[in-house]
Design a protein around this motif. Sequence first.
Motif, PDB file in Angstrom:
ATOM      1  N   ALA A 100      -1.406  -5.014  -4.644  1.00 44.23           N
ATOM      2  CA  ALA A 100      -2.472  -4.716  -3.685  1.00 44.23           C
ATOM      3  C   ALA A 100      -3.020  -3.308  -3.908  1.00 44.23           C
ATOM      4  CB  ALA A 100      -1.961  -4.862  -2.258  1.00 44.23           C
ATOM      5  N   SER A 248       0.425  -8.740  -0.288  1.00 44.62           N
ATOM      6  CA  SER A 248       0.491  -7.609   0.631  1.00 44.62           C
ATOM      7  C   SER A 248       1.806  -7.614   1.408  1.00 44.62           C
ATOM      8  CB  SER A 248      -0.681  -7.685   1.619  1.00 44.62           C
ATOM      9  OG  SER A 248      -0.586  -6.677   2.602  1.00 44.62           O
ATOM     10  N   MET A 252      -2.177  -4.179   6.455  1.00 44.14           N
ATOM     11  CA  MET A 252      -3.393  -4.100   5.646  1.00 44.14           C
ATOM     12  C   MET A 252      -4.598  -4.206   6.572  1.00 44.14           C
ATOM     13  SD  MET A 252      -4.686  -6.751   2.650  1.00 44.14           S
ATOM     14  CE  MET A 252      -3.969  -5.827   1.291  1.00 44.14           C
ATOM     15  N   PRO A 271      -4.693  -1.370   1.776  1.00 50.22           N
ATOM     16  CA  PRO A 271      -3.301  -1.806   1.914  1.00 50.22           C
ATOM     17  C   PRO A 271      -2.430  -0.824   2.682  1.00 50.22           C
ATOM     18  CG  PRO A 271      -3.611  -0.850  -0.249  1.00 50.22           C
ATOM     19  CD  PRO A 271      -4.956  -0.773   0.449  1.00 50.22           C
TER      20      PRO A 271
END
Length: 373
Positions: A100, A248, A252, A271
Amino acid sequence: MTKKILPGQIIGIIGGGQLGKMMTTSAKEMGYRVIILDPEEDCPAAQVADEQVIASYDDESAIINLAKMCDVLTFEFENVNADTIDMAKHYCYIPQGSTALRISQDRISEKRFLAARNFPIAPFKVILNSVELQDAIKMMGYPAILKTVRGGYDGKGQVILKNAQNLTEAINLLQNGECVLEGFVQFNREVSVIIARNELGQQSIFPIIENRHRNNILHESFCPSLLSVEMATKIEMIASKIADDCLSVGTMGIEFFISDSGGIYVNEIAPRPHNSGHLTMEACSLSQFEAHIRGICNLPMPNPQLLSGAIMINILGQHTSKVLNEIKNKAQWHFHFYGKEEVKKNRKMGHITVLTNNLEQATTDIYQTKIWD
């Protein structure tokens, strides 16, 4: 193989700004010990953490040493060197990994990631020089937005091209390297989804938050949003899929534009906890910061409940003295100051959250103070 990090163990945080401070506060309330890394002594997070490593964010050896001191390592911003995170994984549990991170810290990677999975985004073109810029403008038309590939926040690192008169400024931006040209979405609102996830894939999705900007800086956020249930459900489904697809872990923030015709466009992925999500600290059954700690520690992820409507408004440097003067008049407002030593214009110094079930009346009360005029 997943593992759980339990209270009493040590969390390392790269970055000591306001997000790191609020992560640290949540972690301490949950019983963890926290070590932060930041180049600035007495930075906001250092004021609440157990220990600070004073080093720059690109100091590879310092980050690896931090990893050796901790049971789990996280970060408060997306410009951490992803290669260093991959190296540090040999010394410490880093469930966020670098996937991410790599996607979000490079606008080309972010656009291509979203486009490859058919997520709705504005048309874009990678631009290397002024000739490519002018060719792309002929195809895409005005208005458009030119953005640097890396860095840039609060309106920095971008030029809005309304017409040919803005070309000179855009060409100057290209001196910093390749850029991305985006077609301009005629949107009537921007919303964000705060979503937290653990390594097992369990998710906490917060109620959608609606945002308003001034001078390209987030000015206020409010919840509940004015979206229809159908539109909100569609956006939440997109956000959930994005979080899964980029692996993730932790909190986020995903920003969306809603066009005048009802189209949905993913604008940006972050993120880490998001400025718009600060209102969750008072308005929800858990905050985005507790959700982040739960996610990186691989604890079960609850379903956040909205306990009250809320408005969050940012305190920038130019607002600080007026806000300090207003504290004595607002017993029901929640004031948050980040502990930054230097007060500068447009620098985020804190925020205020107002809980309300009448957003219109609360908005009137906020602007009657004249703080943000």
